[in-house]
Design an enzyme around this catalytic site. Sequence first.
Site, PDB file in Angstrom:
ATOM      1  N   LYS A  90     -85.638 -16.969   9.508  1.00  0.00           N
ATOM      2  CA  LYS A  90     -85.433 -16.228   8.272  1.00  0.00           C
ATOM      3  C   LYS A  90     -85.592 -17.159   7.070  1.00  0.00           C
ATOM      4  O   LYS A  90     -85.117 -18.304   7.094  1.00  0.00           O
ATOM      5  CB  LYS A  90     -84.017 -15.643   8.281  1.00  0.00           C
ATOM      6  CG  LYS A  90     -83.705 -14.679   7.139  1.00  0.00           C
ATOM      7  CD  LYS A  90     -82.268 -14.155   7.271  1.00  0.00           C
ATOM      8  CE  LYS A  90     -81.935 -13.076   6.264  1.00  0.00           C
ATOM      9  NZ  LYS A  90     -80.554 -12.568   6.437  1.00  0.00           N
TER      10      LYS A  90
ATOM     11  N   SER B  64     -76.428  -8.154   8.897  1.00  0.00           N
ATOM     12  CA  SER B  64     -77.826  -8.445   8.568  1.00  0.00           C
ATOM     13  C   SER B  64     -78.690  -8.904   9.734  1.00  0.00           C
ATOM     14  O   SER B  64     -79.911  -8.930   9.615  1.00  0.00           O
ATOM     15  CB  SER B  64     -77.896  -9.498   7.450  1.00  0.00           C
ATOM     16  OG  SER B  64     -77.685  -8.885   6.195  1.00  0.00           O
TER      17      SER B  64
ATOM     18  N   SER C 173     -80.328  -7.629   6.288  1.00  0.00           N
ATOM     19  CA  SER C 173     -81.294  -8.340   5.484  1.00  0.00           C
ATOM     20  C   SER C 173     -82.307  -9.126   6.289  1.00  0.00           C
ATOM     21  O   SER C 173     -83.331  -9.549   5.742  1.00  0.00           O
ATOM     22  CB  SER C 173     -80.563  -9.295   4.540  1.00  0.00           C
ATOM     23  OG  SER C 173     -79.899 -10.314   5.274  1.00  0.00           O
TER      24      SER C 173
END
Lengths: 474, 474
Positions: free
Chosen positions: A82, A181, A157
């Site tokens: 990420k 997330s 997210s």
Amino acid sequence: MTGSGDGPWTAEGLARAYSAGTATPSSVVREQLKRIGTLNPALNAFITVLADSALRSAEESDRRYRSGNPRGPLDGVPVAVKDMIYIQGVKCTAGSKILADNVAPYDAPVVARLKSAGAVLMGTTNLHEFAAGTTSVNPHYGAVRNPWDLNKVAGGSSGGSAAAVASGMVPIALGTDTAGSVRIPAALCGVLGLKPTYGRVSRLGVIPLSASLDAVGVLARSAKDVGVMLRVVSGKDKEDMTAVEAEVPEYDAAPPLRSARVGVVKNRFQDYVDPRVEADFQAFVARLRGIGFAVVEVELDGLGEVYERWLPIRRAEATAFHLKWLKSAPELYGDDVRTLLELGRDVLAVDYVGAVNARPSYMERFSAAMAGVDALALPTTAVPAPGLGQSEVKVNGVSQPVYSALSRLTLPFNYVGFPVLSVPSGLIGGLPVGVQLVGKLFDEMTLLRLAAAYEEVHGLFGTPGGVTAAPPTG
Amino acid sequence: MTGSGDGPWTAEGLARAYSAGTATPSSVVREQLKRIGTLNPALNAFITVLADSALRSAEESDRRYRSGNPRGPLDGVPVAVKDMIYIQGVKCTAGSKILADNVAPYDAPVVARLKSAGAVLMGTTNLHEFAAGTTSVNPHYGAVRNPWDLNKVAGGSSGGSAAAVASGMVPIALGTDTAGSVRIPAALCGVLGLKPTYGRVSRLGVIPLSASLDAVGVLARSAKDVGVMLRVVSGKDKEDMTAVEAEVPEYDAAPPLRSARVGVVKNRFQDYVDPRVEADFQAFVARLRGIGFAVVEVELDGLGEVYERWLPIRRAEATAFHLKWLKSAPELYGDDVRTLLELGRDVLAVDYVGAVNARPSYMERFSAAMAGVDALALPTTAVPAPGLGQSEVKVNGVSQPVYSALSRLTLPFNYVGFPVLSVPSGLIGGLPVGVQLVGKLFDEMTLLRLAAAYEEVHGLFGTPGGVTAAPPTG
């Protein structure tokens, strides 16, 4: 791609194929890069693709296999990270305009551990701006699309990590989870997502959202792969005070669980859950019974109040971190993120401190509720993936914000810090949903063993799905 | 009391006398109780005197010495404990009306350690209400009086512990320190006061003021005695997450330091320091030079800003703890404490979180400044003991609040968590003042060795002084 037994699409399968000589890291990495090149324009899962360095490290991995000295089960395995986590020399934007040119000055310990293990870093994945949302509709880098339906969100997210894993661009990825997330996009994209116990994995070199709640997590397509990754990234980090000393179990050697008691969370916010999600959850529970697991109902005393405790922590910590930019360059934020961050300015310190201080009592109450079971089960999200740009969803005739519908069931476990594994449980109108398996503190192992037992009977959870994401042919 | 070599007035001397058979724990405890009976009506140092249980445990100690099995250097030594720390079955009022009937349900780990070491608990000492002030003028239990002048404050918040030690009621006592609450009364009463490194001593079973800043500390009349006590109460406590795993050195075996570099803090708020205190400090520094220590000037980068960081933490944490009583029974607080606690309601969470987050950077800057020295030196308080009821003091022609004059120089080290030993440095108009020796993190040892070297040349620091506090004759 050269096939191999149970498939090269898992890290486990790749390591076996590499050792057997039926595939090489560089051949796999080339194919994965090609797949990224094909799918990423549609899915928008990556912000930076590290084609050159990935090929170089794959070739080093080739040599280690040729000389009979691979570094372990992640050697030569493509992974995505990420775009919140530092890879030295690589841009870490956090999905923001503010950090658009932020080049990571060092490797986050989790990245250093991946490199030491021989994993091939394929790139950084797109996300909700600053991880401060649940849709990954990013105003600066474009929305991540759901591989099962390009008009739906991937969840967030860690949406890019979920989409990349679900579409077969990489077998495993790292995400972060402050309210869900990792678990939310894992559920909406049909892969596994683990939020480990708070303190299990170092967060040094990870852009914070809310330090008391943040966890680095794993997205993958099999329980075994989650374990392989978790074992590599876990462990003490003397630079992160919250990373505990606890011994790291051999997650990757976790045998399927032969018997278990699973507690179905009784007070699981049913009024706010789409009846189709509830039916899917019931079917999942029935399959657990079918495997031979005992299922009992468990009331999580205090679950309903947790949001009110989680909220001041999340808001105050995020806003404290962003304060200088909120003051100096508010226009650089997307509207949704700026609006939420502004709310954090008004949180009173007594409410924040009260919420932090109350945490141990909630941990005790949840622990007490779990005393008689090995894990809890409840749905991951209240709805399947909403459409891109959708801000509300209707459940049982009542509108609720997408943010709530996606995170109401996940965020309580950030507050108490318990480990949670979201596993795909089924499809609703062609869109995946998931079930959360909640473990006791530091007992990720039982969750992985439970999931492994499920996979043994029902097959690997995460088959890449959706029109744009058919498995590539080699 | 039967005399013995270098005097029974230290724990060290008592242990020697007990072992030599020239005194027994029960004879000493009886004499100390008598002294408490004589002096306490004037000094108001104790809230609860544990005469019966003290005599019982002294007799058990007698038996251990008779059978040749004493438990170590605290066996049979009378100690007092600030009335903030749980002694099972004993009232723990925190100097408040709100907790006037609060009977401690268990021993705080520090108390359990004292009991295991054979120490004789003489009672609980008076303090500033809820430890939330620096004078120990307590509206509910009466003001603690300074043994050197009954019209002056003892300092606070551990005023009772300091007065008890200074007046020879006990050789050693425990206090707590959030802004200087061990060091300030130690300085104003002419004894040693150690605030250990944050995390060195468990705070479980101690009524909190501000959990991020609180430390349990030691008051005594010799460096050796501080070390004896510190060794007993230090160590990991799995119930107090902040109590660190660090090994506990043999503080009680600390030999005097033969050479040292002492850094005089250059930016020591001179404008706010009484010129007589400054002159006393300079004389102390000259004596350090005289012993043969190197003295250099050190600038503590950031010292001036620390108050602004310390404040929101102290206010928000204290108010969060007191919120339910502030709402339900505000009239039960003394005016000064209630007014201060009310201010904590308005602290913004972003300021609190910002202050907590900034702490590591200040720790680094202070550590860097200390790299070339063994310890820092600066005055403990800006003035000698103010009068009872006095709210302002005039320094260099400018009025300042007593709270600031007493804590401005001490509280920065609660924020960074460094260990600090306040030692008596001289008398100003018949009233003691002190000097703080600041150590590196977890290096209490160097401070104790430095103080021991000073004592070797200049005699024990803490001779009981003042009209009401002449040493008793046995």
